[in-house]
Design a protein around this motif. Sequence first.
Motif, short mmCIF file in Angstrom:
data_model
loop_
_atom_site.label_atom_id
_atom_site.label_comp_id
_atom_site.label_asym_id
_atom_site.label_seq_id
_atom_site.Cartn_x
_atom_site.Cartn_y
_atom_site.Cartn_z
N LYS A 56 -60.25 -38.57 40.94
CA LYS A 56 -59.05 -38.16 41.66
C LYS A 56 -57.82 -38.32 40.77
N VAL A 57 -56.99 -37.29 40.76
CA VAL A 57 -55.70 -37.34 40.07
C VAL A 57 -54.65 -37.57 41.16
N ILE A 58 -53.98 -38.71 41.09
CA ILE A 58 -53.06 -39.12 42.16
C ILE A 58 -51.65 -39.28 41.60
N VAL A 59 -50.70 -38.59 42.22
CA VAL A 59 -49.28 -38.71 41.87
C VAL A 59 -48.65 -39.71 42.84
N LEU A 60 -47.84 -40.62 42.28
CA LEU A 60 -47.16 -41.64 43.08
C LEU A 60 -45.68 -41.29 43.25
N THR A 90 -37.32 -35.37 40.85
CA THR A 90 -36.88 -34.54 41.96
C THR A 90 -38.06 -33.81 42.58
N PHE A 91 -37.87 -33.36 43.80
CA PHE A 91 -38.89 -32.55 44.47
C PHE A 91 -39.23 -31.33 43.61
N GLU A 92 -38.20 -30.68 43.09
CA GLU A 92 -38.39 -29.46 42.30
C GLU A 92 -39.23 -29.74 41.06
N HIS A 93 -38.95 -30.86 40.39
CA HIS A 93 -39.70 -31.19 39.17
C HIS A 93 -41.17 -31.47 39.49
N VAL A 94 -41.43 -32.24 40.53
CA VAL A 94 -42.81 -32.56 40.90
C VAL A 94 -43.57 -31.28 41.24
N ALA A 95 -42.99 -30.45 42.09
CA ALA A 95 -43.67 -29.20 42.49
C ALA A 95 -43.90 -28.30 41.28
N ALA A 96 -42.91 -28.19 40.41
CA ALA A 96 -43.04 -27.34 39.22
C ALA A 96 -44.16 -27.85 38.31
N CYS A 97 -44.25 -29.17 38.13
CA CYS A 97 -45.31 -29.75 37.29
C CYS A 97 -46.69 -29.48 37.88
N LEU A 98 -46.81 -29.62 39.18
CA LEU A 98 -48.10 -29.37 39.82
C LEU A 98 -48.52 -27.91 39.60
N TRP A 124 -45.67 -27.75 47.14
CA TRP A 124 -44.62 -28.32 47.97
C TRP A 124 -45.19 -29.24 49.05
N ASP A 125 -46.34 -28.86 49.62
CA ASP A 125 -47.00 -29.75 50.60
C ASP A 125 -47.35 -31.09 49.95
N LEU A 126 -47.92 -31.03 48.74
CA LEU A 126 -48.29 -32.26 48.04
C LEU A 126 -47.05 -33.06 47.64
N THR A 127 -46.00 -32.39 47.23
CA THR A 127 -44.75 -33.07 46.86
C THR A 127 -44.19 -33.82 48.06
N ASN A 128 -44.21 -33.18 49.22
CA ASN A 128 -43.75 -33.86 50.44
C ASN A 128 -44.65 -35.05 50.78
N GLN A 129 -45.95 -34.90 50.58
CA GLN A 129 -46.87 -36.01 50.83
C GLN A 129 -46.56 -37.18 49.90
N VAL A 130 -46.30 -36.88 48.63
CA VAL A 130 -45.94 -37.93 47.68
C VAL A 130 -44.70 -38.67 48.19
N HIS A 131 -43.70 -37.93 48.62
CA HIS A 131 -42.44 -38.52 49.05
C HIS A 131 -42.60 -39.36 50.33
N PHE A 132 -43.25 -38.79 51.33
CA PHE A 132 -43.29 -39.44 52.63
C PHE A 132 -44.42 -40.46 52.79
N GLU A 133 -45.53 -40.28 52.03
CA GLU A 133 -46.66 -41.20 52.15
C GLU A 133 -46.82 -42.10 50.93
N GLY A 134 -46.05 -41.85 49.89
CA GLY A 134 -46.10 -42.71 48.71
C GLY A 134 -47.03 -42.23 47.62
N GLN A 135 -47.93 -41.32 47.95
CA GLN A 135 -48.86 -40.79 46.96
C GLN A 135 -49.56 -39.57 47.52
#
Length: 97
Positions: free
Chosen positions: A24-28, A34-42, A55-66
């Motif tokens: 598993k590759v997990i982003v913390l 920024t949201f934009e940077h995380v989504a762009a990298c993904l 964007w769904d994963l970026t929001n999950q990172v932000h709101f759930e921590g990973q």
Amino acid sequence: MATAPTVAPDKSSQVTRKPYPNYKVIVLNDDFNTFEHVAACLMKYIPCMTSDRAWDLTNQVHFEGQATVWVGPQEPAELYHMQLSRAGLTMAPLEQA
């Protein structure tokens, strides 16, 4: 006096295949990407990553921590982990799925 021929037992023709484990590759979450940077990298580094999924994963990172952003064989998992890390994302260590 004749003796019975020696018969070797049949070798098992059944092969047990054990698949390689997935990783598993997990982003913390962090306080500097920024949201934009995380989504762009993904979208840039994870194959077949759509904008909506990123964007769904970026929001999950932000709101759930990973968020688990990819699951698969070890070698590509190591590559994606390294690429995301070099892009400045905060990554959890690779772990078996």
